[in-house]
Write an enzyme that holds these catalytic residues in place. Sequence first.
Site, PDB file in Angstrom:
ATOM      1  N   HIS A 271       2.178 -11.724  14.148  1.00  0.00           N
ATOM      2  CA  HIS A 271       3.476 -12.162  15.392  1.00  0.00           C
ATOM      3  C   HIS A 271       3.225 -13.587  15.534  1.00  0.00           C
ATOM      4  CE1 HIS A 271       7.122 -11.714  17.249  1.00  0.00           C
ATOM      5  NE2 HIS A 271       6.982 -10.582  18.246  1.00  0.00           N
TER       6      HIS A 271
ATOM      7  N   THR B 224       0.841  -1.017   0.116  1.00  0.00           N
ATOM      8  CA  THR B 224       0.093   0.027   0.070  1.00  0.00           C
ATOM      9  C   THR B 224       0.636   1.155   0.032  1.00  0.00           C
ATOM     10  OG1 THR B 224      -1.757   1.154   1.080  1.00  0.00           O
ATOM     11  CG2 THR B 224      -0.173   0.097   2.387  1.00  0.00           C
TER      12      THR B 224
END
Length: 427
Positions: free
Chosen positions: A398, A345
């Site tokens: 994560h 993006t």
Amino acid sequence: MIEIKVPELAESITEGTVASWLKQPGDHVEKGEAIVELETDKVNIEVPADESGTLDEQLAAEGDTVQVGQVIARLSSGSGGGTAVATKTKTETATEAAPAPAETKVEEVGEAKKVERREEHVASPGKGPIATPAARKLAREKGIDLSAIQTNDPIGRINVHDVTNHESKPAPAQAQQQQAPKAPATAPQPAASGKEEERIKMTRRRQTIANRLVEVQQTAAMLTTFNEIDMSAVMALRKRRQEKFIKDNDVKLGFMSFFTKAAVAALKRMPYLNAEIQGNEIVLKKYYDIGIAVSAPDGLVVPVVREADRKNFGEIEKDILHLADKARNNKLGLSDLTGGTFTITNGGVFGSLLSTPILNGPQVAILGMHSIQLRPIAIDAETMENRPMMYVALSYDHRIVDGREAVTFLKHIKDMIEDPEQLLFEA
């Protein structure tokens, strides 16, 4: 009589919203001509006529939610003119008393159809909560109001087990649940200060975007790491090669192709960033379909550049330009939006200096580009220079990507953009 039904939209899409009727009752429709435009969670779809005819009636209003397979309009075969003439001739040659019962019958049928249409609008699932088709069917069979059912789904979707659990609860609890939704009815009041306010209903796509962003934040262990890139080498290369690149490819050489190629090379080194979680398993993707975030009139969309690892800079730039044009004109298809493995993006086109991009689930990583600004950079202990610098951000899940992998990935992006010749060998 020809029925116009909501077509199969996609494997994961079971309903849509009537965005606009392109034909009105009485209009002639040719075979293959679009009758109505439907808005889905991802794209707008035009529904064509299977045969030529005249549009007799619309069975859903603009803004109504319709299910796959639902009849939303009816056509009479042919142009409609011949049928009208034949009917008129028969009526004129018949006795005056004969038409009365027929007219009464037509009126009764018309009233019955109106009642049916009213009932369909009242029962339209778009007026109530989000639920799976199986849950709606079970609730209908049990006579349970969907608005009275509580769910633990992150986006508020009611499932079959929610309906089953609701049925097993005692009656007082059900009564309280049914009364609960009525409380907010008095909430929309004019502002106490007398200031003007406007309420706008969210489009289906905006609702989907909102739900998915919340879902990602609730399910992923999202973390962001940052770095900055000296864009001098890439900008100098673009300046030298731009004229010939345009001549050869009929498109400008932009920054997105460099970052796409760099991302593919970094993903090959760090495969866990090109993956997704499915249950208790990690699915490593061995292909590189890169999503490019594009701002469209109805919200952010992420069309996909397929097999980016097998395309050269010109092909990538053409794909991005083509997809961005389709997005702005609301012409993207479902095939353009599904199956991406990693997303890029670029908030820099709007002037963003730094941001923390949100994951595009079920992907586990997204790269954020930003504005290029001249900043003083220490070349060595004694020399300072103004260099065109860009902050970059990598948000990652994560749960399967460790900090070491994320930082190394972003550092690899930085190294290749600052020395674009590496892209010839690694991408």
